[in-house]
Design a protein around this motif. Sequence first.
Motif, PDB file in Angstrom:
ATOM      1  N   LEU A 263      44.344  57.992  79.435  1.00  0.00           N
ATOM      2  CA  LEU A 263      43.159  58.573  80.039  1.00  0.00           C
ATOM      3  C   LEU A 263      43.527  59.935  80.615  1.00  0.00           C
ATOM      4  O   LEU A 263      44.632  60.437  80.374  1.00  0.00           O
ATOM      5  N   LEU A 264      42.636  60.519  81.389  1.00  0.00           N
ATOM      6  CA  LEU A 264      42.911  61.855  81.902  1.00  0.00           C
ATOM      7  C   LEU A 264      44.037  61.842  82.932  1.00  0.00           C
ATOM      8  O   LEU A 264      44.974  62.639  82.846  1.00  0.00           O
ATOM      9  N   ASN A 265      43.998  60.914  83.874  1.00  0.00           N
ATOM     10  CA  ASN A 265      45.007  60.841  84.929  1.00  0.00           C
ATOM     11  C   ASN A 265      45.668  59.471  85.003  1.00  0.00           C
ATOM     12  O   ASN A 265      46.325  59.173  86.009  1.00  0.00           O
ATOM     13  N   ASP A 266      45.488  58.631  83.984  1.00  0.00           N
ATOM     14  CA  ASP A 266      46.038  57.274  84.008  1.00  0.00           C
ATOM     15  C   ASP A 266      46.645  56.941  82.649  1.00  0.00           C
ATOM     16  O   ASP A 266      46.190  57.433  81.602  1.00  0.00           O
ATOM     17  N   ILE A 267      47.643  56.074  82.715  1.00  0.00           N
ATOM     18  CA  ILE A 267      48.248  55.475  81.522  1.00  0.00           C
ATOM     19  C   ILE A 267      48.321  53.979  81.779  1.00  0.00           C
ATOM     20  O   ILE A 267      48.830  53.535  82.826  1.00  0.00           O
ATOM     21  N   ALA A 268      47.811  53.191  80.844  1.00  0.00           N
ATOM     22  CA  ALA A 268      47.777  51.739  81.017  1.00  0.00           C
ATOM     23  C   ALA A 268      48.284  51.073  79.744  1.00  0.00           C
ATOM     24  O   ALA A 268      47.943  51.503  78.632  1.00  0.00           O
ATOM     25  N   ILE A 269      49.104  50.058  79.914  1.00  0.00           N
ATOM     26  CA  ILE A 269      49.617  49.254  78.802  1.00  0.00           C
ATOM     27  C   ILE A 269      49.098  47.839  78.991  1.00  0.00           C
ATOM     28  O   ILE A 269      49.303  47.209  80.049  1.00  0.00           O
ATOM     29  N   TYR A 270      48.418  47.334  77.969  1.00  0.00           N
ATOM     30  CA  TYR A 270      47.806  46.011  78.016  1.00  0.00           C
ATOM     31  C   TYR A 270      48.378  45.146  76.897  1.00  0.00           C
ATOM     32  O   TYR A 270      48.871  45.646  75.874  1.00  0.00           O
ATOM     33  N   GLU A 271      48.255  43.847  77.125  1.00  0.00           N
ATOM     34  CA  GLU A 271      48.657  42.850  76.130  1.00  0.00           C
ATOM     35  C   GLU A 271      47.423  42.049  75.718  1.00  0.00           C
ATOM     36  O   GLU A 271      46.672  41.560  76.570  1.00  0.00           O
ATOM     37  N   LEU A 272      47.215  41.962  74.408  1.00  0.00           N
ATOM     38  CA  LEU A 272      46.121  41.160  73.877  1.00  0.00           C
ATOM     39  C   LEU A 272      46.628  39.725  73.693  1.00  0.00           C
ATOM     40  O   LEU A 272      47.562  39.483  72.919  1.00  0.00           O
ATOM     41  N   LYS A 273      46.018  38.817  74.415  1.00  0.00           N
ATOM     42  CA  LYS A 273      46.497  37.435  74.440  1.00  0.00           C
ATOM     43  C   LYS A 273      45.343  36.497  74.157  1.00  0.00           C
ATOM     44  O   LYS A 273      44.217  36.715  74.592  1.00  0.00           O
ATOM     45  N   LYS A 274      45.641  35.445  73.419  1.00  0.00           N
ATOM     46  CA  LYS A 274      44.634  34.449  73.104  1.00  0.00           C
ATOM     47  C   LYS A 274      44.471  33.480  74.268  1.00  0.00           C
ATOM     48  O   LYS A 274      45.449  33.062  74.898  1.00  0.00           O
ATOM     49  N   VAL A 275      43.228  33.096  74.526  1.00  0.00           N
ATOM     50  CA  VAL A 275      42.929  32.177  75.629  1.00  0.00           C
ATOM     51  C   VAL A 275      43.332  30.767  75.218  1.00  0.00           C
ATOM     52  O   VAL A 275      43.214  30.374  74.044  1.00  0.00           O
ATOM     53  N   ASP A 276      43.813  29.979  76.177  1.00  0.00           N
ATOM     54  CA  ASP A 276      44.237  28.606  75.887  1.00  0.00           C
ATOM     55  C   ASP A 276      43.057  27.771  75.416  1.00  0.00           C
ATOM     56  O   ASP A 276      41.899  27.989  75.801  1.00  0.00           O
ATOM     57  N   ASP A 277      43.377  26.761  74.594  1.00  0.00           N
ATOM     58  CA  ASP A 277      42.323  25.895  74.064  1.00  0.00           C
ATOM     59  C   ASP A 277      41.660  25.065  75.156  1.00  0.00           C
ATOM     60  O   ASP A 277      40.489  24.686  75.035  1.00  0.00           O
ATOM     61  N   GLU A 278      42.397  24.755  76.241  1.00  0.00           N
ATOM     62  CA  GLU A 278      41.802  23.958  77.317  1.00  0.00           C
ATOM     63  C   GLU A 278      40.662  24.710  77.999  1.00  0.00           C
ATOM     64  O   GLU A 278      39.632  24.147  78.336  1.00  0.00           O
ATOM     65  N   ASP A 279      40.832  25.995  78.177  1.00  0.00           N
ATOM     66  CA  ASP A 279      39.771  26.790  78.803  1.00  0.00           C
ATOM     67  C   ASP A 279      38.579  26.938  77.883  1.00  0.00           C
ATOM     68  O   ASP A 279      37.430  27.000  78.326  1.00  0.00           O
ATOM     69  N   LEU A 280      38.837  26.961  76.553  1.00  0.00           N
ATOM     70  CA  LEU A 280      37.729  27.115  75.611  1.00  0.00           C
ATOM     71  C   LEU A 280      36.892  25.854  75.534  1.00  0.00           C
ATOM     72  O   LEU A 280      35.686  25.905  75.277  1.00  0.00           O
ATOM     73  N   ASP A 281      37.529  24.667  75.724  1.00  0.00           N
ATOM     74  CA  ASP A 281      36.765  23.433  75.641  1.00  0.00           C
ATOM     75  C   ASP A 281      35.748  23.324  76.774  1.00  0.00           C
ATOM     76  O   ASP A 281      34.689  22.713  76.610  1.00  0.00           O
ATOM     77  N   GLU A 282      36.098  23.902  77.924  1.00  0.00           N
ATOM     78  CA  GLU A 282      35.170  23.817  79.050  1.00  0.00           C
ATOM     79  C   GLU A 282      33.929  24.679  78.826  1.00  0.00           C
ATOM     80  O   GLU A 282      32.824  24.285  79.133  1.00  0.00           O
TER      81      GLU A 282
END
Length: 891
Positions: A263-282
């Motif tokens: 960005l203009l004044n920021d640098i960010a590093i993110y990780e793309l992670k899959k959500v656990d199946d237990e959270d998806l069942d709810e």
Amino acid sequence: MPRRYTKKLQIKKINETIAARKKQQAKAQQQKENSDEEDADSSLSEEDELDGPQPLRKLLETSRHDTHPSMNQGLGLGLARDSNAEGRLNIFPSASFTVPLPLYVANQTTPILDACRQRPTVHDDWMRQLCVYKSKYLKQTKKQKQREKKHSHNIYSSKLFQMAELIATQDNTYFRDSYDYYYTGGNLNLMSYSALGDESKILAMHVVGDKLQQLHFSKVGEEAELWQPLCSESLADMSSEIFELFPVSSFRVNHGNMFLARLLNDIAIYELKKVDDEDLDEDEDLPKYKLNCQCKYKAQDGPFISIAQAVNQANTLAIACQDRSVRFLDIVSEQDISKHDVAILKGADRGSTWAQLRAWQEHCFYYACQSALLTIDMRCANEVINPCFASSVYTKHCESFSCLGSSVNPHLLYVASNHKLHCLDMRCLGKKLADRSVVTWTHQMTYPPTFMDAIAHEGSEFVAMSNAVPDDQRICELKGVLAENITDMCSPSLPYGPPQLEEALVDCRLRGRSVNIYADLAERVKCSTTGLKFHRLENASDGAFAQLLTANSVGDIFCQRVTLRDELDMRREQRTGSHTSEAILYYADLVQDRVTRNLNCTEIQPMAIMRDIMKSDIERDVEEDKPMPIEDIEIDYGFADSDTEPNEEAVASTEEQPTVSETAQQQTEETRQTPAPEEKQIQKIPVVNRGPWQKSVYSLNRYTDDISTRMLGIWDIDEFNLTRDVHIDMIDEKLKRNQTGKKEEDRTTSWLKQVPKPEEAAAFFAEDREEKPDLVPGTNLPTFFEAVYADYTEVANETVVDMEALLTAKTEASFNETLRRQPHSQLRPGHYLMKMSSRPRRMPNFTTIEENVLRMLTAKYKNVIEQKGSGAIIWDRKKHAWQRIEAEFFK
């Protein structure tokens, strides 16, 4: 502000002066021996010397670069040297590109001003205002007396403080250029996703939203099918829109699928992670993927302009800032390793703060600014290693670097400038581009390239370049990219511009195809480009080996399918046609389905409130006051017959047609429930007092709406006279009421009523022609041109007495005698003589036939003749009407 012609004369004078000095320096250089030609500070060389005055470099850098073809040199270097090419360039490259096809359509409407065009626009306005203040300051101080004495006592003009305030209040003090170079690299990129228990796939990272701050991840397929985002999330605490996205190597154990956002004044590093199946069942509505922030870094000195990750050192980032410094960052500890100021040749960089980094080896990076290309080593970052300068440093050519691109060959580097694209061999040493250039193209683009990417196929590498202008795209081909010797590398074709959406839209409309007007494609296809990336295909159904992905400022993603050309396509190309029209119609339907337009309207009030304001007092539920009795007062207008008793006929006519005053009196008597009060003698006022409203109180009392009653409530109406206004209609009614006898008929109307019907006129003319002889009445002379009257005189034949005297010859007779002896003329059969009198004679009256004809013609123009008024237009119309009647009458 200086006038344009003054600026033109000054530029011309400066150009001539510069050209004369350069020629002198060139001559002095030729006389010297053993001069160092590789010194970047040396004067002009012989091969770069141009004859005649040339445009100033500053003008070329701030204007469209494709408008100066004389300055675009270098095309043809590295031409094909094989026997098949025969030294000629092809018109088209060996690969063809289709029209852009939509892969993703954002739900955002077309903005008035694109995000990537706001900074140049604001900067231009700021510079314009600064020049205005400067010109006013110089104009005041030029005529000011004792200027130096006042400055010594710190007394300055107010314009100087306005300039200082404008400079201090600038939003971004580092940005000053004609295009937004923050988008260098682009916010569109690809990432290879692989995780335990999930299939491997290629994901596209692209940005949408009003300010390009919402990040989407979509799966990229082999076919040109619509994308469905797998994950959509807005980055928290963002300082600006997302300028650049690219995947990074993991620097943590058991963590992967990372990417970096600049960005203009920021640098960010993110990780793309899959959500656990237990959270998806709810909850099944939750997304299957989420973003986890791994590192954040904020600017302290200047905004970030470019970032690169070190090779074989995943925890090290090289960051180029706009204060002309390079800092190395440890991602794990989020601390600076070192910071170094880039040492550039003095005077080479004239003010631009653009820079770009590219990783080369384990400790080395390529650093490019607008005037030079450097090699930076982390171990000795303060030293300039192997610099290569743009041609504008050592010549008077206009050239400034704008973008870097990597090649499949690790020894090659693509460097794009505002006029050219250079393929450099970084193994060579030399401070000039000619020392390292393998191939040079002149791309003829409108603005400097901002995005660049390359893909190799069958020994050829295709380089795609683009900038913010949507239809400004070029494709360059390098043949033999993996050859060991640079002499085997060449460019077989000219830079190629693939078909664009705006071109296809114009052709679709010219073909008569109905494009959906609600899609607003005419403005949507003009949105600026914000990203460009090649994607390799393996098993495409249409035979394409790659597709070129592009993103615009609205958030739409397009693909251009890349296929190899056959021999017929190498000679000619069908850029537009039915295939492009189908793509435009398909894009219009998608935009209409997915884009929701916001209704811009003013504040809306409930209808109950508006109804209460607009309705009259009769309909409003309020307490009704007792109506004030208003007497109908008859005013004496000063006519002689106003006091006399009308006769019986006038009384009868008034009973049949009641006047306005009587009608009003009847209405008041009907509405009035109490008996009428006794007549009172009211003193008459000769002049009606209208008060400050310029209207009579009688008229103002007739307004019953809420707005009028509230406005009139501040006036004391009882002080004014309630006498009705006197109009001309009332006077006419007064005259008609007291008129004796029947009304005279209009003379014109009664005269026109005598006009016979067309059948009677035709029969009358037929009978008249049968009875009318062909001779003038009273004579034996025939009539010509329907003449009915003629004055004539019979002349008797003279008897010749002496024939011998007539036959006797006379000599030299005078002219008067000849006239006297001229014999009288005689009327012959079929002729008649008309004798004109010197005294004016009254023309005869119209006959019955002529009167009937005149009545018929006058009835035709009755409406024009009977118009009342004395204006010039009315008189002109009447004049033309009588002229037409005269012309038709004498036919």
